[in-house]
Scaffold this motif. Structure first.
Motif, PDB file in Angstrom:
ATOM      1  N   SER A  15       0.810  -1.216   0.000  1.00 15.17           N
ATOM      2  CA  SER A  15       0.000   0.000   0.000  1.00 15.17           C
ATOM      3  C   SER A  15       0.842   1.265   0.000  1.00 15.17           C
ATOM      4  O   SER A  15       0.362   2.330  -0.354  1.00 15.17           O
ATOM      5  N   ASN A  32       3.517   0.634   5.498  1.00 13.16           N
ATOM      6  CA  ASN A  32       2.926  -0.572   4.933  1.00 13.16           C
ATOM      7  C   ASN A  32       2.463  -1.521   6.035  1.00 13.16           C
ATOM      8  O   ASN A  32       1.350  -2.060   5.982  1.00 13.16           O
ATOM      9  N   GLU A  35      -0.633   0.035   7.935  1.00 11.62           N
ATOM     10  CA  GLU A  35      -1.859  -0.037   7.143  1.00 11.62           C
ATOM     11  C   GLU A  35      -2.366  -1.465   7.017  1.00 11.62           C
ATOM     12  O   GLU A  35      -3.566  -1.697   7.013  1.00 11.62           O
ATOM     13  N   HIS A  36      -1.455  -2.411   6.935  1.00  6.91           N
ATOM     14  CA  HIS A  36      -1.844  -3.822   6.858  1.00  6.91           C
ATOM     15  C   HIS A  36      -2.561  -4.242   8.142  1.00  6.91           C
ATOM     16  O   HIS A  36      -3.599  -4.902   8.097  1.00  6.91           O
ATOM     17  N   SER A  38      -4.022  -2.172  10.446  1.00  8.16           N
ATOM     18  CA  SER A  38      -5.240  -1.408  10.711  1.00  8.16           C
ATOM     19  C   SER A  38      -6.395  -1.804   9.803  1.00  8.16           C
ATOM     20  O   SER A  38      -7.561  -1.674  10.179  1.00  8.16           O
ATOM     21  N   ARG A  39      -6.110  -2.336   8.627  1.00 11.71           N
ATOM     22  CA  ARG A  39      -7.174  -2.731   7.696  1.00 11.71           C
ATOM     23  C   ARG A  39      -7.624  -4.175   7.878  1.00 11.71           C
ATOM     24  O   ARG A  39      -8.622  -4.592   7.283  1.00 11.71           O
ATOM     25  N   ALA A  40      -6.915  -4.930   8.698  1.00  6.98           N
ATOM     26  CA  ALA A  40      -7.260  -6.331   8.937  1.00  6.98           C
ATOM     27  C   ALA A  40      -8.477  -6.426   9.855  1.00  6.98           C
ATOM     28  O   ALA A  40      -8.822  -5.474  10.560  1.00  6.98           O
ATOM     29  N   ARG A  53     -13.692  -3.823  12.610  1.00  8.35           N
ATOM     30  CA  ARG A  53     -13.035  -3.011  11.583  1.00  8.35           C
ATOM     31  C   ARG A  53     -12.812  -1.606  12.107  1.00  8.35           C
ATOM     32  O   ARG A  53     -13.560  -1.125  12.965  1.00  8.35           O
ATOM     33  N   ARG A  54     -11.849  -0.914  11.566  1.00  9.57           N
ATOM     34  CA  ARG A  54     -11.532   0.458  11.956  1.00  9.57           C
ATOM     35  C   ARG A  54     -12.495   1.416  11.261  1.00  9.57           C
ATOM     36  O   ARG A  54     -12.626   1.408  10.047  1.00  9.57           O
ATOM     37  N   TRP A  60     -13.359   1.791  16.651  1.00  6.95           N
ATOM     38  CA  TRP A  60     -13.479   0.448  16.118  1.00  6.95           C
ATOM     39  C   TRP A  60     -14.907  -0.034  16.273  1.00  6.95           C
ATOM     40  O   TRP A  60     -15.575   0.289  17.248  1.00  6.95           O
ATOM     41  N   TYR A  74      -4.250   2.501  15.445  1.00  2.77           N
ATOM     42  CA  TYR A  74      -4.081   1.535  14.365  1.00  2.77           C
ATOM     43  C   TYR A  74      -4.411   0.107  14.768  1.00  2.77           C
ATOM     44  O   TYR A  74      -4.514  -0.760  13.917  1.00  2.77           O
TER      45      TYR A  74
END
Length: 96
Positions: A15, A32, A35-36, A38-40, A53-54, A60, A74
């Protein structure tokens, strides 16, 4: 070997590829990773399903039970928050 495209050597862009060559390798790698994470999907503290999810910075929400809570920027649970929760649990056990 004609017509074969050469692959990038040892480069995992992910990303943070949107930054191109700017800001340095270490900072792009850290972005990277953040972001990996926080998006999981994370585990919900209420229903124990992997559906959190954020929503925004430090907010959350569980997609299954709708539980909305504050956490880290995050990650839903920061290491300091885990320590605090553990000490609160211990103090409640001593009282009861």
């Amino acid at each position: 070997m004609a017509g074969r495209k050469q692959s990038a050597k040892g480069r995992v862009v992910g990303s943070s590829g949107r930054y191109g060559p700017r800001y340095g390798r270490f900072i792009r790698k850290r972005v990277n990773q953040i972001e990996h994470i926080s998006r999981a999907a994370h585990v919900c503290p209420r229903c124990d399903l992997e559906a959190v999810r954020r929503v925004g910075t430090g907010i959350w929400e569980c997609r299954k039970c709708g539980f909305k809570f504050a956490g880290g920027s995050y990650v839903p649970q920061t290491p300091a928050m885990r320590v605090a929760a553990r000490s609160i649990e211990r103090s409640l056990q001593k009282e009861g």
